[in-house]
Design a protein around this motif. Structure first.
Motif, PDB file in Angstrom:
ATOM      1  N   UNK A 132       0.806  -1.226   0.000  1.00  0.00           N
ATOM      2  CA  UNK A 132       0.000   0.000   0.000  1.00  0.00           C
ATOM      3  C   UNK A 132       0.839   1.275   0.000  1.00  0.00           C
ATOM      4  N   UNK A 133       0.392   2.245  -0.790  1.00  0.00           N
ATOM      5  CA  UNK A 133       1.100   3.525  -0.877  1.00  0.00           C
ATOM      6  C   UNK A 133       1.155   4.227   0.471  1.00  0.00           C
ATOM      7  N   UNK A 134       0.061   4.171   1.217  1.00  0.00           N
ATOM      8  CA  UNK A 134       0.010   4.925   2.474  1.00  0.00           C
ATOM      9  C   UNK A 134       1.068   4.393   3.458  1.00  0.00           C
ATOM     10  N   UNK A 135       1.291   3.082   3.402  1.00  0.00           N
ATOM     11  CA  UNK A 135       2.326   2.494   4.259  1.00  0.00           C
ATOM     12  C   UNK A 135       3.719   2.905   3.776  1.00  0.00           C
ATOM     13  N   UNK A 136       3.885   2.972   2.469  1.00  0.00           N
ATOM     14  CA  UNK A 136       5.169   3.408   1.919  1.00  0.00           C
ATOM     15  C   UNK A 136       5.467   4.852   2.314  1.00  0.00           C
ATOM     16  N   UNK A 137       4.420   5.679   2.347  1.00  0.00           N
ATOM     17  CA  UNK A 137       4.618   7.080   2.743  1.00  0.00           C
ATOM     18  C   UNK A 137       5.111   7.135   4.188  1.00  0.00           C
ATOM     19  N   UNK A 138       4.467   6.371   5.065  1.00  0.00           N
ATOM     20  CA  UNK A 138       4.921   6.312   6.459  1.00  0.00           C
ATOM     21  C   UNK A 138       6.353   5.807   6.546  1.00  0.00           C
ATOM     22  N   UNK A 185      -2.634 -10.189  14.706  1.00  0.00           N
ATOM     23  CA  UNK A 185      -3.989  -9.657  14.900  1.00  0.00           C
ATOM     24  C   UNK A 185      -4.355  -8.693  13.780  1.00  0.00           C
ATOM     25  N   UNK A 186      -3.424  -7.784  13.501  1.00  0.00           N
ATOM     26  CA  UNK A 186      -3.673  -6.792  12.453  1.00  0.00           C
ATOM     27  C   UNK A 186      -3.884  -7.454  11.116  1.00  0.00           C
ATOM     28  N   UNK A 187      -3.044  -8.449  10.816  1.00  0.00           N
ATOM     29  CA  UNK A 187      -3.145  -9.128   9.517  1.00  0.00           C
ATOM     30  C   UNK A 187      -4.491  -9.825   9.392  1.00  0.00           C
ATOM     31  N   UNK A 188      -4.996 -10.365  10.509  1.00  0.00           N
ATOM     32  CA  UNK A 188      -6.306 -11.025  10.468  1.00  0.00           C
ATOM     33  C   UNK A 188      -7.413 -10.030  10.147  1.00  0.00           C
ATOM     34  N   UNK A 189      -7.354  -8.860  10.808  1.00  0.00           N
ATOM     35  CA  UNK A 189      -8.369  -7.837  10.534  1.00  0.00           C
ATOM     36  C   UNK A 189      -8.284  -7.404   9.072  1.00  0.00           C
ATOM     37  N   UNK A 190      -7.039  -7.226   8.577  1.00  0.00           N
ATOM     38  CA  UNK A 190      -6.860  -6.868   7.171  1.00  0.00           C
ATOM     39  C   UNK A 190      -7.470  -7.938   6.273  1.00  0.00           C
ATOM     40  N   UNK A 202       8.125  -4.667   8.565  1.00  0.00           N
ATOM     41  CA  UNK A 202       7.403  -5.931   8.741  1.00  0.00           C
ATOM     42  C   UNK A 202       6.021  -5.857   8.099  1.00  0.00           C
ATOM     43  N   UNK A 203       5.337  -4.736   8.321  1.00  0.00           N
ATOM     44  CA  UNK A 203       3.995  -4.588   7.737  1.00  0.00           C
ATOM     45  C   UNK A 203       4.070  -4.641   6.210  1.00  0.00           C
ATOM     46  N   UNK A 204       5.059  -3.955   5.643  1.00  0.00           N
ATOM     47  CA  UNK A 204       5.221  -3.972   4.177  1.00  0.00           C
ATOM     48  C   UNK A 204       5.400  -5.398   3.680  1.00  0.00           C
ATOM     49  N   UNK A 205       6.245  -6.156   4.396  1.00  0.00           N
ATOM     50  CA  UNK A 205       6.517  -7.523   3.955  1.00  0.00           C
ATOM     51  C   UNK A 205       5.261  -8.393   4.057  1.00  0.00           C
ATOM     52  N   UNK A 206       4.467  -8.177   5.116  1.00  0.00           N
ATOM     53  CA  UNK A 206       3.244  -8.979   5.233  1.00  0.00           C
ATOM     54  C   UNK A 206       2.290  -8.671   4.079  1.00  0.00           C
ATOM     55  N   UNK A 207       2.139  -7.380   3.753  1.00  0.00           N
ATOM     56  CA  UNK A 207       1.283  -7.029   2.610  1.00  0.00           C
ATOM     57  C   UNK A 207       1.820  -7.670   1.335  1.00  0.00           C
ATOM     58  N   UNK A 208       3.151  -7.631   1.189  1.00  0.00           N
ATOM     59  CA  UNK A 208       3.772  -8.190  -0.011  1.00  0.00           C
ATOM     60  C   UNK A 208       3.488  -9.684  -0.115  1.00  0.00           C
ATOM     61  N   UNK A 209       3.646 -10.391   1.000  1.00  0.00           N
ATOM     62  CA  UNK A 209       3.403 -11.836   1.011  1.00  0.00           C
ATOM     63  C   UNK A 209       1.944 -12.123   0.668  1.00  0.00           C
ATOM     64  N   UNK A 210       1.045 -11.345   1.267  1.00  0.00           N
ATOM     65  CA  UNK A 210      -0.383 -11.492   0.968  1.00  0.00           C
ATOM     66  C   UNK A 210      -0.636 -11.420  -0.533  1.00  0.00           C
ATOM     67  N   UNK A 211      -0.127 -10.345  -1.149  1.00  0.00           N
ATOM     68  CA  UNK A 211      -0.526 -10.154  -2.543  1.00  0.00           C
ATOM     69  C   UNK A 211       0.281 -11.024  -3.492  1.00  0.00           C
TER      70      UNK A 211
END
Lengths: 221, 221
Positions: free
Chosen positions: A66-72, B16-21, B190-199
């Protein structure tokens, strides 16, 4: 909840000023994306396999997060290594790189749509790689890319509200500020929506016209 | 502090966050598919009022930014007495927005089913509903799947914005952790990597697999 016209008139100058900033942000981000995107696209066409592979992975990574995460990320990670970026600079880097990844795919499609015979003809008349790209390939790759490039120009404009999360003073940030000060959210947020709608619809029309014009000028109907 | 101890301490927050996502993603995907099919078909209607209503919807949602729509639903709608829960507002905004993009895909795919198919099913005296259900839709589905692959990744990325209205998704947890630990590289990384793995490793292979299965089922493998 009634629409307050006096309040609308009062905040209008502020909102229009912020619209200028939004357009500036979109324009600067796009300028960065156009240049870096071309570098990404060309890096994937060099004989160096490893460079191709690395660029491909970078582009994929940027496109699937996500772009918003990249901005952060760009804004907050710099200071950990002693690099302090202003919100504007961090925002422009993040949004520019994000759209560079998208534009590189558009360019790649455009370059691949140039017939193989054009390349062979360039080899036959002894043009250098540089000359081939600059005089033969890129001018022909441009018209099929315009539609895609235009769409991303509109997208980048619609993604600028995300810059408000790190405090870039664009339209969304202005609406948040105005809304918070006056405890009225109806007018500012609705105005932002209307401004976005008008500009993006106008831009979409303009791009369609521009594409038709370029095709006509280059004799590619 | 090493990265492993960071993960040991805060890993559960990311989970937890990844589950909500993931739940946000599934809910908004369902809504987007519904909206896309409804408005995509409406855009092909022979009734000009229905057609114009659908075009209006699509232009509106594509023309105003997702973040603006999200904030409007969250901050302005309550002023009219409609208060929605954050979670609901989140996937409503994402689903309605991405659904508008999907509607264009549905319309384009149905229009690109060859004319002969319509004529042949007419010649076999199928009713309009049968033509659609048995001949046109299955083929249109295969045509639009690759484009949906990109749209679904866009949808996942868009769900990150719901963090801004305090839905405790992955993005939200990352922000919270960043402001409590100041370990920006690790939290946002870490969040970026989780999003990356998801997609890259979940959504893309799933879509490719569906494409293959569907192509085989209509005999185009």
């Amino acid at each position: 909840m009634q629409w307050d016209f006096a309040f609308t008139a009062e905040i209008l100058p502020k909102m229009l000023w912020a619209t200028g900033n939004t357009l500036l942000a979109a324009g600067m981000g796009y300028a960065i994306a156009v240049v870096i995107g071309l570098l990404f696209a060309l890096a994937q066409r060099t004989p160096l396999r490893i460079l191709t592979y690395i660029t491909r992975e970078i582009v994929e990574f940027i496109r699937s997060t996500p772009l918003v995460l990249q901005i952060f990320f760009v804004y907050y990670v710099g200071p950990e290594y002693g690099i302090f970026l202003s919100p504007w600079v961090a925002g422009m880097i993040a949004i520019g790189l994000h759209y560079a990844a998208y534009l590189s795919e558009v360019y790649r499609g455009g370059i691949e749509s140039v017939p193989k015979g054009q390349w062979e003809a360039c080899t036959a008349i002894n043009l250098t790689t540089m000359q081939t790209y600059r005089r033969i390939v890129l001018p022909q790759a441009l018209p099929p890319s315009i539609a895609g490039m235009g769409n991303y120009l509109v997208s980048i404009f619609k993604d600028t509200p995300m810059l408000s999360v790190i405090g870039v003073a664009e339209l969304m940030q202005a609406a948040n500020a105005v809304g918070g000060q006056n405890y009225r959210y109806l007018e500012p947020y609705t105005m932002v929506g209307v401004i976005f709608l008008v500009i993006s619809l106008t831009a979409a029309r303009a791009i369609r016209w521009f594409e038709a014009t370029v095709r006509r000028k280059l004799g590619m109907q | 502090m090493t990265y492993t101890s960071f993960l040991a301490d805060y890993g559960s927050r990311f989970v937890d966050g990844a589950l909500v996502t993931a739940i946000q993603f599934l809910c908004s995907l369902g809504l987007a598919v519904l909206v896309a099919n409804l408005f995509g078909l409406m855009m092909l209607s022979s009734n000009p009022v229905v057609r114009r209503a659908a075009v209006g919807y699509v232009e509106f949602f594509r023309g105003t930014s997702l973040l603006v729509q999200l904030f409007w639903l969250f901050y302005v709608l309550p002023l009219f007495g409609i208060t929605l829960d954050n979670f609901l507002t989140g996937f409503l905004a994402v689903g309605l927005n991405l659904g508008a993009y999907g509607a264009e895909l549905v319309r384009g795919a149905i229009q690109s089913v060859p004319r002969g198919q319509w004529e042949a099913s007419y010649a076999l005296s199928m009713s309009p509903a049968q033509q659609m259900r048995k001949i046109i839709i299955p083929q249109a589905f295969v045509i639009m799947l690759p484009a949906w692959g990109n749209l679904v990744v866009e949808l996942l990325k868009s769900t990150a914005l719901v963090a801004l209205i305090a839905v405790p998704d992955l993005m939200f947890e990352a922000r919270q952790l960043n402001s409590s630990t100041y370990l920006s590289t690790w939290t946002f990384g870490t969040a970026l990597i989780i999003y990356y793995v998801f997609s890259r490793f979940l959504i893309t292979p799933c879509m490719r697999w569906t494409e293959r299965i569907m192509a085989r089922r209509i005999g185009r493998a």
